[in-house]
Design an enzyme around this catalytic site. Structure first.
Site, PDB file in Angstrom:
ATOM      1  N   ASP A  88     -20.029  77.828 -13.254  1.00 14.55           N
ATOM      2  CA  ASP A  88     -20.198  76.839 -14.126  1.00 14.55           C
ATOM      3  C   ASP A  88     -19.905  75.343 -12.724  1.00 14.55           C
ATOM      4  O   ASP A  88     -19.237  75.496 -11.869  1.00 14.55           O
ATOM      5  CB  ASP A  88     -19.614  76.351 -15.119  1.00 14.55           C
ATOM      6  CG  ASP A  88     -18.040  76.181 -14.928  1.00 14.55           C
ATOM      7  OD1 ASP A  88     -17.330  77.100 -14.401  1.00 14.55           O
ATOM      8  OD2 ASP A  88     -17.311  75.690 -15.705  1.00 14.55           O
ATOM      9  N   GLU A 158     -15.009  77.273 -16.190  1.00 11.64           N
ATOM     10  CA  GLU A 158     -13.569  76.826 -15.339  1.00 11.64           C
ATOM     11  C   GLU A 158     -13.524  75.142 -15.394  1.00 11.64           C
ATOM     12  O   GLU A 158     -12.294  74.744 -15.697  1.00 11.64           O
ATOM     13  CB  GLU A 158     -13.675  77.192 -14.016  1.00 11.64           C
ATOM     14  CG  GLU A 158     -12.339  77.139 -12.975  1.00 11.64           C
ATOM     15  CD  GLU A 158     -11.943  75.681 -12.722  1.00 11.64           C
ATOM     16  OE1 GLU A 158     -10.983  75.478 -12.398  1.00 11.64           O
ATOM     17  OE2 GLU A 158     -12.900  74.869 -12.583  1.00 11.64           O
TER      18      GLU A 158
END
Ligand code: BES
Ligand code: MN
Ligand code: MN
Length: 463
Positions: A88, A158
């Protein structure tokens, strides 16, 4: 590992092409409107791991975004390296400040990267750095030089606090069993100064809301007679640090570890130019806590920063108004021994207690995590150090970073193994900022260094 450099040089165009394809998918985890793209990225990572030689790869569902897990087990008696990374990325805003669209990668030269750098959101943090590991695996499987077992755990949350990862680890300890965790999601001092990250700061992130009158008011009719939430909020925030830029929250520093003079002297040996630092940021002076150097301020000391503040009228022209509410997002970077939940509580207590009569305050905790620090007299660190020595011809410098990867301290607790942070990004790569990029030299150097860690670690730990 002969042919390593040759393999990378011969395949570099394809390595760059593949990364560019991955960077085109806008996997912004913070914004639900990108959900499809985040899932598509997980799929792309799965395929890449399969092609690189993993025997099995799966997309593991979680309450949030899935975790891509892949492995290649060659011999149960051999050590196992677990690679962690994230697919991400941060939101690209403000998009108008990018010189080229954030999800249309382009290669451009910069002063620091005369060999070219790939400009795109996630180029360095963390798609580019994560993908170095995929290509390093490809090299090792294609040339029959993989010396040990390998597992990959690549997550998609994250940048929003890794909530599902804790959930996943809790339920999959057996599956994730390993001898060392390897992560490239940090930086290095300079291209000619390799370094290994030995510390990360913790984090407590909160949002505050201050309410005054029950509606927006005419600032002439009411001005001066009631609390203006924006005036009050900024005053309250200002009071959280004193004239020495020391944080005033009672108990905030109670558990902060003071480094010995010896340790601080050792830290100060790392090459650093304050002049260049200021020049790169176009500032005349640095600013921070009294009694500490710039490198100490951004690594071994805790901080409190407003990340965003809003309220009232911000449109064209002038509107005379006292807003009913004011808001701010505040982050505190923490150091080893400070407990992030305890700090969040201390903040909340203090912030509520300083709100004047006539206002209401709400403190909403977002996410957080513990800081991390690791010693260097371990076999894991030595193996990494040997890999850098072989690749760079120079001993790497241990360095504590100011950033946070909250999950790292959890890894150690839950999986009982050490983490090695082999970062290849540079501070000037503008992660989280407009025009994020990753140097092609750094990308290829990472691919050339990672297999050497596998080699040294296996040699040093094989029974
Ligand atoms: N990769 C970064 C952290 C990082 C970057 C550490 C450079 C050291 C050097 C990571 O993706 C990140 O941005 N972490 C967040 C925390 C997270 C909970 C949102 C951070 O540090 O702000
Ligand atoms: Mn990252
Ligand atoms: Mn990040």
């Amino acid at each position: 590992m002969k042919n390593l450099d040759k393999y990378v040089e011969e395949n570099k165009d394809r390595f760059i092409e593949e990364l560019i394809e991955l960077l085109k998918i806008p996997s912004v985890s913070a914004d639900p409107s990108y959900k499809k793209d985040v899932l598509k990225t997980a799929e792309a990572v799965k395929n890449a791991l399969k092609e690189a030689g993993c025997d099995s790869v799966e997309i593991c569902e979680t309450p949030g975004y899935p975790i891509v897990f892949g492995e290649k087990i060659i011999d149960k008696e051999l050590p196992t390296v677990l690679v962690y990374g994230h697919y991400d990325v941060q939101p690209a805003d403000p998009v108008e400040l990018w010189d080229s669209p954030p999800f249309e990668p382009v290669i451009k030269n910069t002063k620091v990267h005369p060999e070219g750098a790939i400009f795109a959101r996630g180029a360095c943090d963390d798609k580019g750095q994560m993908y170095m590991h995929v290509k390093a695996l490809e090299y090792m499987t294609k040339t029959g030089s993989l010396p040990c077992n390998v597992k990959f755990m690549i997550e998609g949350e994250e940048e929003v606090g890794s909530e599902s990862l804790g959930w996943f680890i809790e339920r999959n300890k057996e599956k994730l069993a390993n001898d060392v965790i390897l992560i490239s999601d940090t930086g290095m001092i300079a291209k000619d100064t390799p370094s290994i990250t030995t510390g990360l700061r913790g984090l407590s992130y909160v949002e505050v809301e201050l309410t005054g009158p029950n509606r927006d008011l005419h600032s002439g009719l009411y001005g001066g007679a009631v609390a203006n939430p924006i005036n009050v909020l900024t005053k309250m925030i200002a009071s959280l640090t004193d004239e020495n830029n020391h944080i005033t929250i009672p108990g905030f520093y109670d558990k902060v570890e003071e480094l010995s003079t010896e340790e601080r002297e050792k830290m100060a040996e790392a090459p650093f130019s304050l002049e260049k630092y200021k020049e790169a940021l176009d500032i005349e002076a640095v600013y921070g806590e009294k009694g500490y150097s710039t490198n100490e301020r951004n690594s071994i000391r805790p901080t409190l920063d407003v990340n965003g503040i809003w309220g009232g009228y911000t449109g064209e022209g002038a509107k005379t108004v006292i807003a009913s509410k004011a808001f701010a997002k505040i982050s505190m970077r923490l150091v080893p021994n400070q407990d992030w939940q305890e700090i969040t509580e201390l903040f909340k207590k203090q912030f509520e207690s300083i709100a004047p009569k006539g206002t209401k305050v709400k403190v909403k905790p977002h996410h957080g995590g513990q800081a991390y620090v690791t010693p260097i007299d371990t076999v894991e660190y030595q193996a990494a150090s040997n890999a850098y020595k072989e690749s760079f011809g120079k001993e790497p410098i241990p360095q504590r970073s100011g950033g946070s990867i909250p999950i790292v301290s959890l890894f150690e607790k839950q999986l009982k193994s050490k983490t090695i942070l082999m970062g290849f990004g540079l501070d000037s790569d503008a992660i989280h900022s407009p025009n994020e990029h990753f140097g092609i030299w750094n990308y290829l150097k990472g691919i050339k260094t990672i297999p050497l860690f596998y080699k040294h670690f296996t040699e040093m730990t094989k029974k």
